[in-house]
Write an enzyme that holds these catalytic residues in place. Structure first.
Site, short mmCIF file in Angstrom:
data_model
loop_
_atom_site.label_atom_id
_atom_site.label_comp_id
_atom_site.label_asym_id
_atom_site.label_seq_id
_atom_site.Cartn_x
_atom_site.Cartn_y
_atom_site.Cartn_z
N THR A 51 7.00 -2.64 -11.99
CA THR A 51 7.20 -3.87 -11.25
C THR A 51 7.12 -5.04 -12.22
OG1 THR A 51 6.24 -2.91 -9.26
CG2 THR A 51 6.37 -5.31 -9.36
N GLU A 58 10.30 0.84 -8.05
CA GLU A 58 9.73 1.95 -7.26
C GLU A 58 9.20 1.41 -5.93
OE1 GLU A 58 6.36 2.25 -6.54
OE2 GLU A 58 5.60 0.60 -7.77
N LYS A 87 11.66 -5.92 -5.21
CA LYS A 87 10.34 -5.27 -5.20
C LYS A 87 9.24 -6.26 -4.79
CE LYS A 87 6.89 -2.49 -6.18
NZ LYS A 87 6.50 -1.37 -5.33
N PHE A 126 2.30 -1.88 9.47
CA PHE A 126 1.51 -2.88 8.77
C PHE A 126 0.97 -3.97 9.71
CE2 PHE A 126 3.64 -0.72 5.41
CZ PHE A 126 2.78 -0.79 4.32
N ALA A 176 -5.27 -4.45 11.86
CA ALA A 176 -6.31 -5.33 11.32
C ALA A 176 -7.34 -4.50 10.57
CB ALA A 176 -6.98 -6.10 12.46
N GLY A 177 -7.97 -5.12 9.57
CA GLY A 177 -8.96 -4.38 8.79
C GLY A 177 -9.70 -5.29 7.84
N CYS A 226 -0.89 -2.65 -6.24
CA CYS A 226 0.39 -3.34 -6.04
C CYS A 226 0.25 -4.69 -5.36
CB CYS A 226 1.33 -2.45 -5.23
SG CYS A 226 1.87 -0.97 -6.13
N ARG A 261 -8.92 -0.03 -7.44
CA ARG A 261 -8.47 -1.37 -7.83
C ARG A 261 -8.41 -2.28 -6.60
NH1 ARG A 261 -3.39 0.57 -11.43
NH2 ARG A 261 -3.44 2.17 -9.80
#
Length: 457
Positions: free
Chosen positions: A121, A155, A215, A260, A263-264, A271, A339
């Protein structure tokens, strides 16, 4: 076809292995000798379901190999995939040193036409920089007669489902120059990806800069949906609405869809955080402010504190003497990637408030130990307050816990024995950062339950 993959990280290893599985001869290059040794000994430096068996079978078949030999890697592949890391620089922009180093090596050693593919990317305009670096090296060698073309082929792999995503792509984006070399490069790329287009055409051909931009645009759109739903969830808690009901209500609109909208505790991984920062930086470089994306990033950073804010509101700011069971460390299921993982923010807040944490994750414990050593470099003694359960025994984390905190939605957490859970804990309290359970069922079981946007009045 003879393919070279430069970089055996997440994207490079999956791409190389899957292309080998299609019958190509793939040479995977990495400058990290330790990583190459691991791969040559049958190990896998990352966790991705199904990848280990695929690597082993293609190595055994002689279609896949790993080396640190740069000159041999350039000689091998008619198509050279650059799949090295582009970590965020201090200003948020993508660090291009590894991409340009790979390009420079291609220019130093190539002796025939090469298709150079930017798989990493990368910011818009990277293909031009890669082309300039290769040409510079050819000019130094007096080989300006050698031809090459730089292609953008971003990708679209989801961690935890990368092999499936590669083998069954919903689209293949190829950005090529509109000249003789570009048309030859496109012909080779079409030949490489032909197996994926037999059922129907999945390839989207465009100019190079549009491919590079695609991307970033895709990840920005998905991150925006996540942050938007998290803001709505926080408001739902205040007004007494159930965000799960809202999700179903708006997701059933075909103009919106369900993907997508969960909620969280915010997005993490390699990425979204990096790419949102990089796209914001690109906009600044061109004198533009992406106000929506700046808000997306700010909302996500705040959302990682949502769980601990609920914990502190319930127990108070001083957590000394309290023990919390923590289910889930990796930023998402089916990976060991830590990450930008929300669990790191949760653990940091709990340990610094004096709490003890007993954590479970099926895969990511060792990677967690590594990253937490860095996170707590200023206070390593706090790491004595965290311990880890066996990978196959999440329930053991609950013993005498003041509360259970759920950060990652691993399947193993979806249907716990509530009677056993309640009996093991000191107090039956759950802070659910992934909304795995129904609030009514938790109340009926005598459990104090707080989700994200599910605390309807």
């Amino acid at each position: 076809m003879n393919i070279t993959i430069i970089g055996t990280g997440y994207v490079g290893l999956v791409t190389g292995t899957c292309l080998a599985d299609l019958g190509n001869h793939v040479f995977c290059l990495d400058v990290d000798a330790r990583k190459v040794d691991i791969l040559n000994q049958g190990g896998i430096p990352i966790y991705e379901p199904g990848l280990d068996d695929l690597v082993a079978s293609n190595v055994e078949a002689g279609r896949l190999g790993f080396s640190t030999d740069i000159e041999a890697s350039v000689a091998h592949g008619d198509i050279q995939f650059i799949a090295v890391g582009t970590p965020p620089d201090e200003d948020g922009s993508a660090d291009m040193q590894y991409v340009l180093a790979a390009a420079r090596n291609i220019g130093r050693y190539m002796n025939s036409f090469k298709v150079v593919v930017d798989k990493s990317t990368v910011p818009v305009g990277t293909a031009d920089r890669v082309k300039a670096v290769i040409q510079e090296e050819l000019d130094k060698r007096g080989r300006a007669d050698l031809r090459f073309s730089v292609v953008s082929n971003p990708e679209f792999l989801k961690e935890g489902a990368a092999v499936e995503d590669f083998m069954r792509p919903d689209r293949i984006v190829i950005g090529c120059a509109d000249d003789e070399d570009g048309r030859e490069a496109l012909a080779q790329m079409r030949k490489l990806y032909a197996p994926f287009n037999r059922n129907h055409e999945r390839t989207r051909v465009m100019d190079v800069r549009s491919a590079e931009f695609t991307k970033y645009a895709a990840n920005a759109m998905l991150a925006t949906r996540i942050s938007f739903m998290n803001e709505l969830a926080n408001l739902a808690d205040r007004v007494g609405a159930d965000i799960e009901a809202v999700r179903q209500g708006i997701g059933s609109d075909p103009r919106i869809g369900y993907s997508f909208l969960y909620a969280g505790t915010g997005y993490g991984g390699s990425c979204f955080p990096k790419d949102i920062k990089a796209l914001n930086r690109i906009a600044q470089d061109y004198g533009q402010t992406l106000r929506v994306l700046e808000s997306v990033e700010a909302v996500n950073n705040d959302q990682k504190h949502a769980l601990t804010n609920k914990v502190l509101a319930h127990f108070g700011n001083d957590l000394k003497g309290r023990t919390f069971a923590l289910w889930g460390l990796a930023f998402k299921p089916n990976t060991d990637d830590m990450r930008e993982a929300p669990s790191r923010v949760v653990i940091d807040a709990l340990l610094r408030a004096g709490a003890r944490v007993v954590a479970h994750d099926p895969i990511a414990v060792e990677e967690t130990r590594r990253v937490l050593a860095l996170d707590f470099a200023d206070a390593p003694e706090l790491l004595e307050q965290i311990s880890y359960c066996a990978p196959k025994d999440p329930m053991s984390a609950l013993t005498d816990a003041d509360a259970l905190i759920i950060v990652t939605e691993w399947k193993a957490y979806r249907s716990p024995n509530l009677t056993k859970l309640k009996a093991m804990m000191k107090s039956p309290v759950i802070f659910d950062g992934r909304n795995l359970y129904e609030p009514a069922a938790m109340r009926a079981a005598g459990i104090v339950y707080q989700g994200i946007g599910r605390n309807s009045r």
